[in-house]
Design a protein around this motif. Structure first.
Motif, short mmCIF file in Angstrom:
data_model
loop_
_atom_site.label_atom_id
_atom_site.label_comp_id
_atom_site.label_asym_id
_atom_site.label_seq_id
_atom_site.Cartn_x
_atom_site.Cartn_y
_atom_site.Cartn_z
N GLU A 155 -32.46 29.83 38.23
CA GLU A 155 -31.29 29.78 39.11
C GLU A 155 -31.67 30.16 40.54
OE1 GLU A 155 -27.95 28.93 38.45
OE2 GLU A 155 -28.86 28.08 36.65
N VAL A 167 -27.69 23.03 40.47
CA VAL A 167 -26.93 24.27 40.28
C VAL A 167 -25.54 23.95 39.76
CG1 VAL A 167 -25.87 26.22 41.48
CG2 VAL A 167 -28.21 25.56 42.03
N THR A 176 -26.17 28.43 32.87
CA THR A 176 -26.74 29.36 33.84
C THR A 176 -27.48 30.53 33.19
OG1 THR A 176 -24.60 30.49 33.96
CG2 THR A 176 -25.06 28.78 35.62
#
Length: 343
Positions: A155, A167, A176
């Motif tokens: 990330e 993202v 994530t």
């Protein structure tokens, strides 16, 4: 193993990638770079003595002195390849069998491979043969590598690389907190100045050489002669993805002892970086995309990868700021006649 052209056989690259995929890969903060070891000046060749009775030989003008390191045409130099998190401190060598392509190109001459790759401590040493003169562009492309990156590191890497689409997609898919299975393609470029010991009719000035694409999947193209960069000036460059300008690409500039600086490319893939200090400078950029079903047919390393990560670097040398020219002396003229004293 590499063949005579510097290319690794497909079977060897696949086997190595499978082994490395079994463990987590290096930190995404680690960058790959290529650094030629050049002398600081060109030695001037002594003129041959004239034969008895022959006409005196007219001396050949010496090649000019350069403010940047220069190697002599016809000789060879060592080139270091390494990967690390604290540029320019070497981190780890690159296994020679991972090198897919390596070469040096001098002007319009045919590219010649970098040879004799051998790991030596924290670097991999290669040999460059300077078959020509002018601006030499060195390049190394590594074979694709399957790497699993921890969620938090991936990330952070995506945000630094400006991969906003990746993202957003990981957020939408609630990935994530999931480690990323990637296939990484890395390359590195650098420059060297090559000169004849004496100035001849065919002399080529390396300081005037301009950069041209090498055909890597991702590369940073210098927009000005790269051997005469001065502190206090600006450096223009263009990011190319598959040979096409990459709008919005983020270029990270690594200077020794300083935190990296980030510059975002404009709509035509161009960036302008201020050169604030002299010394070595590493520019890095990356691109990320979700792999597709068609990628599975590209090889073993692609079968389980969810993301393709392309990374590239360009190493530069920034020279000291240009000296301020001394003021020109005032033109000499007649002195004014002295004033007469009053009687």
């Amino acid at each position: 193993m590499p063949d005579r052209t510097g290319r690794v056989s497909p079977g060897g690259a696949v086997c190595l990638a499978i082994v490395m995929a079994a463990v987590a890969g290096p930190s995404p903060a680690a960058e790959l770079w290529l650094h030629p070891l050049l002398p600081q000046a060109v030695a001037k060749a002594a003129p041959s003595p004239a034969r008895r009775g022959a006409r005196p030989v007219r001396p050949t003008p010496a090649a000019p002195a350069y403010p940047f390191p220069v190697a002599l045409a016809g000789e060879s130099s060592i080139v270091e390849l390494t990967k690390g998190e604290h540029y320019p401190e070497p981190g780890a060598p690159i296994p020679p069998e991972r090198i897919d392509r390596s070469f040096v190109r001098l002007g319009g001459a045919r590219p010649m491979p970098l040879t004799s790759a051998k790991a030596d401590g924290a670097v991999t040493r290669l040999e460059a043969n300077w078959a020509g003169q002018g601006l030499a562009t060195l390049g190394v492309l590594l074979a694709p590598e399957a790497v699993t990156v921890e969620a938090g590191e991936f990330e952070t890497f995506l945000r630094e690389a400006g991969a906003t689409a990746a993202v957003a997609e990981r957020t939408k898919r609630k990935e994530t907190r999931k480690a990323a299975k990637t296939v990484t393609v890395e390359s590195a470029r650098s420059f060297a100045g090559i000169s004849e010991a004496r100035r001849t009719a065919s002399y080529v000035d390396p300081a005037k050489g301009v950069d041209e694409p090498l055909g890597f999947p991702l590369e940073i193209l210098a927009g000005a002669p790269p051997l005469l960069l001065r502190a206090g000036a600006s450096f223009p460059a263009t990011v190319l993805l598959d040979g096409v300008p990459a709008p919005g690409a983020v270029v990270k500039a690594h200077a020794p002892g300083e935190p990296p600086a980030f510059v975002t490319a404009d709509g035509e893939g161009r960036v302008v970086l201020p050169l604030e200090r002299e010394g070595r400078l590493l520019l890095a950029t990356a691109s990320v995309r979700r792999t597709a079903k068609a990628d599975r047919a590209r090889g073993e390393v692609w079968k389980k990868a969810d993301w393709e990560v392309r990374r590239t670097t360009l190493e530069l040398l920034v020279l000291p700021a240009a000296p301020v020219p001394a003021p020109a002396p005032a033109p000499k003229g007649k002195k004014p006649a002295p004033k007469k004293k009053p009687a």
